[in-house]
Design an enzyme around this catalytic site. Structure first.
Site, PDB file in Angstrom:
ATOM      1  N   TYR A 290       1.217  -1.417  -0.147  1.00 42.82           N
ATOM      2  CA  TYR A 290      -0.099  -0.016   0.562  1.00 42.82           C
ATOM      3  C   TYR A 290       1.124   1.241  -0.002  1.00 42.82           C
ATOM      4  CZ  TYR A 290      -3.837   2.965   1.754  1.00 42.82           C
ATOM      5  OH  TYR A 290      -4.662   3.748   1.620  1.00 42.82           O
TER       6      TYR A 290
ATOM      7  N   LYS B  39       1.001   4.268  -3.041  1.00 40.93           N
ATOM      8  CA  LYS B  39       0.585   5.357  -2.629  1.00 40.93           C
ATOM      9  C   LYS B  39       1.261   6.296  -3.046  1.00 40.93           C
ATOM     10  CE  LYS B  39      -3.805   4.508  -1.598  1.00 40.93           C
ATOM     11  NZ  LYS B  39      -4.819   5.022  -2.605  1.00 40.93           N
TER      12      LYS B  39
HETATM   13  P1  NAP Z   1     -13.913   1.960   0.706  1.00 40.22           P
HETATM   14  O1  NAP Z   1     -14.562   2.761   2.156  1.00 40.22           O
HETATM   15  O2  NAP Z   1     -13.153   0.840   1.318  1.00 40.22           O
HETATM   16  O3  NAP Z   1     -14.101   2.415  -0.489  1.00 40.22           O
HETATM   17  C1  NAP Z   1     -13.483   2.034  -1.368  1.00 40.22           C
HETATM   18  C2  NAP Z   1     -13.960   2.005  -2.836  1.00 40.22           C
HETATM   19  O4  NAP Z   1     -13.562   1.746  -4.062  1.00 40.22           O
HETATM   20  C3  NAP Z   1     -15.783   1.336  -2.747  1.00 40.22           C
HETATM   21  O5  NAP Z   1     -16.199   2.520  -3.834  1.00 40.22           O
HETATM   22  C4  NAP Z   1     -15.208   0.130  -3.964  1.00 40.22           C
HETATM   23  O6  NAP Z   1     -16.394  -0.303  -5.226  1.00 40.22           O
HETATM   24  C5  NAP Z   1     -14.037   0.714  -4.460  1.00 40.22           C
HETATM   25  N1  NAP Z   1     -12.811  -0.046  -5.797  1.00 40.22           N
HETATM   26  C6  NAP Z   1     -12.046  -1.024  -4.730  1.00 40.22           C
HETATM   27  N2  NAP Z   1     -11.434  -1.726  -5.812  1.00 40.22           N
HETATM   28  C7  NAP Z   1     -11.803  -1.100  -7.092  1.00 40.22           C
HETATM   29  C8  NAP Z   1     -11.254  -1.757  -8.322  1.00 40.22           C
HETATM   30  N3  NAP Z   1     -10.694  -2.878  -8.528  1.00 40.22           N
HETATM   31  N4  NAP Z   1     -12.212  -1.382  -9.166  1.00 40.22           N
HETATM   32  C9  NAP Z   1     -13.597  -0.202  -8.931  1.00 40.22           C
HETATM   33  N5  NAP Z   1     -13.267   0.673  -8.023  1.00 40.22           N
HETATM   34  C10 NAP Z   1     -12.964  -0.192  -7.005  1.00 40.22           C
HETATM   35  O7  NAP Z   1     -12.432   2.647   1.148  1.00 40.22           O
HETATM   36  P2  NAP Z   1     -12.118   4.744   1.502  1.00 40.22           P
HETATM   37  O8  NAP Z   1     -11.153   4.392   3.288  1.00 40.22           O
HETATM   38  O9  NAP Z   1     -13.295   5.370   1.005  1.00 40.22           O
HETATM   39  O10 NAP Z   1     -10.999   4.437   0.226  1.00 40.22           O
HETATM   40  C11 NAP Z   1     -10.975   5.351  -0.609  1.00 40.22           C
HETATM   41  C12 NAP Z   1      -9.739   5.530  -1.358  1.00 40.22           C
HETATM   42  O11 NAP Z   1      -8.879   6.929  -0.300  1.00 40.22           O
HETATM   43  C13 NAP Z   1      -8.933   4.778  -1.191  1.00 40.22           C
HETATM   44  O12 NAP Z   1      -8.000   4.732  -2.309  1.00 40.22           O
HETATM   45  C14 NAP Z   1      -7.879   4.810   0.400  1.00 40.22           C
HETATM   46  O13 NAP Z   1      -5.825   3.711  -0.068  1.00 40.22           O
HETATM   47  C15 NAP Z   1      -7.421   5.883   0.210  1.00 40.22           C
HETATM   48  N6  NAP Z   1      -7.358   6.620   1.591  1.00 40.22           N
HETATM   49  C16 NAP Z   1      -8.292   6.026   2.734  1.00 40.22           C
HETATM   50  C17 NAP Z   1      -7.773   6.660   4.475  1.00 40.22           C
HETATM   51  C18 NAP Z   1      -8.943   5.848   5.190  1.00 40.22           C
HETATM   52  O14 NAP Z   1      -8.814   5.582   6.162  1.00 40.22           O
HETATM   53  N7  NAP Z   1     -10.239   5.140   5.078  1.00 40.22           N
HETATM   54  C19 NAP Z   1      -7.138   7.043   4.529  1.00 40.22           C
HETATM   55  C20 NAP Z   1      -5.672   7.553   3.124  1.00 40.22           C
HETATM   56  C21 NAP Z   1      -6.050   7.629   1.704  1.00 40.22           C
HETATM   57  P3  NAP Z   1     -17.295  -1.502  -4.654  1.00 40.22           P
HETATM   58  O15 NAP Z   1     -18.356  -0.188  -2.778  1.00 40.22           O
HETATM   59  O16 NAP Z   1     -17.686  -2.273  -5.413  1.00 40.22           O
HETATM   60  O17 NAP Z   1     -16.188  -2.644  -3.754  1.00 40.22           O
END
Ligand code: NAP
Length: 248
Positions: free
Chosen positions: A157, A161
């Site tokens: 990851y 990133k």
């Molecule tokens: P999440 O709640 O797990 O949601 C992930 C989203 O990505 C869902 O809409 C999922 O679709 C979609 N997805 C996953 N694989 C995919 C693919 N191959 N093609 C198209 N869509 C796909 O994640 P989140 O926490 O909101 O994170 C969103 C982004 O922010 C990510 O890149 C993550 O690394 C980044 N981020 C998150 C955090 C955190 O603390 N949460 C911190 C820093 C960065 P489905 O619903 O269809 O599965």
């Protein structure tokens, strides 16, 4: 509904849940028409579309696994067909498959690199032609604090990133002359399903490392993304770090 993004079209990858969904809603609230992408969770994507429409904006849902180049191309082509153009691309889709390096499988490595890093290239590659022709674009790449500071159990990851940040800087230099800005957003820990999945012990340890003493919200991240599309016209190649002070 009058807004700063009236007439603009946004594609948000992974907009069915979490941060992507909040970004889709925030951009729509400011007038953008939004393409809501998801990979498997159709119901969540449809409910995001309904919420956008209830706010008075337009939305379409497109299933595409953006870790696959052909799907990413189809996503952008569908957006251009439905709404005539793409002004804003939010490369948000991401997964984590946490494991120490010693125990990490090749599938866990490849899955994260393909979903978090390669998808950004595939979607950007597909969208830049139209943006260059229209001499306008806003590309926002959802990186992470982990790409800035690394983390135990997250080598895949962190590499993805950090790669997003380096890609952002290169793309910003390459595309500036076409009035296309490219920025990375680097959230700290945000209350989504990704963080809800962590154990209580890990969450307690994490909170102790955050000077503001709380996790961020998806809405706070979405506000940053929207700012880059509205007022933030002089930002390009930047890392927007919002992390409660966890990494400075
Ligand atoms: P999440 O709640 O797990 O949601 C992930 C989203 O990505 C869902 O809409 C999922 O679709 C979609 N997805 C996953 N694989 C995919 C693919 N191959 N093609 C198209 N869509 C796909 O994640 P989140 O926490 O909101 O994170 C969103 C982004 O922010 C990510 O890149 C993550 O690394 C980044 N981020 C998150 C955090 C955190 O603390 N949460 C911190 C820093 C960065 P489905 O619903 O269809 O599965």
């Amino acid at each position: 509904m009058a807004g700063a993004l009236d007439g603009q079209v946004a594609v948000v990858t992974g907009a069915s849940r979490g941060i992507g969904r909040a970004c889709a809603l925030e951009l729509a609230k400011h007038g953008a028409s939004v393409v809501v992408n998801y990979t498997s969770n159709k119901g969540a994507a449809e409910s995001c579309k309904q919420e956008i429409e209830a706010a008075g904006a337009k939305a379409v849902v497109v299933q595409a696994d953006v870790s696959k180049a052909a799907d990413a191309k189809r996503l952008i082509e569908t957006a251009e067909k439905e709404f005539g153009k793409v002004d804003i691309l939010v490369n948000n889709a991401g997964i984590n498959r946490d494991r120490t390096i010693q125990r990490m499988s090749v599938e866990e490595w490849d899955g994260v690199i393909e979903t978090d890093l390669s998808s950004m290239f595939y979607c950007t590659n597909a969208v830049v032609n139209g943006m260059r022709e229209r001499n306008y674009g806003r590309i926002i790449n959802m990186s992470s604090i982990i790409g800035q500071m690394g983390n135990i159990g997250q080598a895949n990851y962190a590499a993805a990133k950090a790669g997003m940040i380096a890609f952002t800087k290169s793309a910003a230099k390459e595309l500036a002359r076409f009035n296309i800005t490219v920025n990375a957003v680097c959230p700290g820990f945000v209350e989504t399903e990704m963080v809800a999945a962590l154990s209580d012990d890990i969450k307690k340890n994490l909170l102790a490392q955050i000077p503001l003493g709380r996790f961020g919200t998806a809405e706070e991240v979405a506000t940053t993304v929207r700012f880059l599309c509205t007022e933030g016209s002089f930002y390009t190649g930047a890392q927007m770090s919002l992390n409660g002070g966890q990494y400075m």
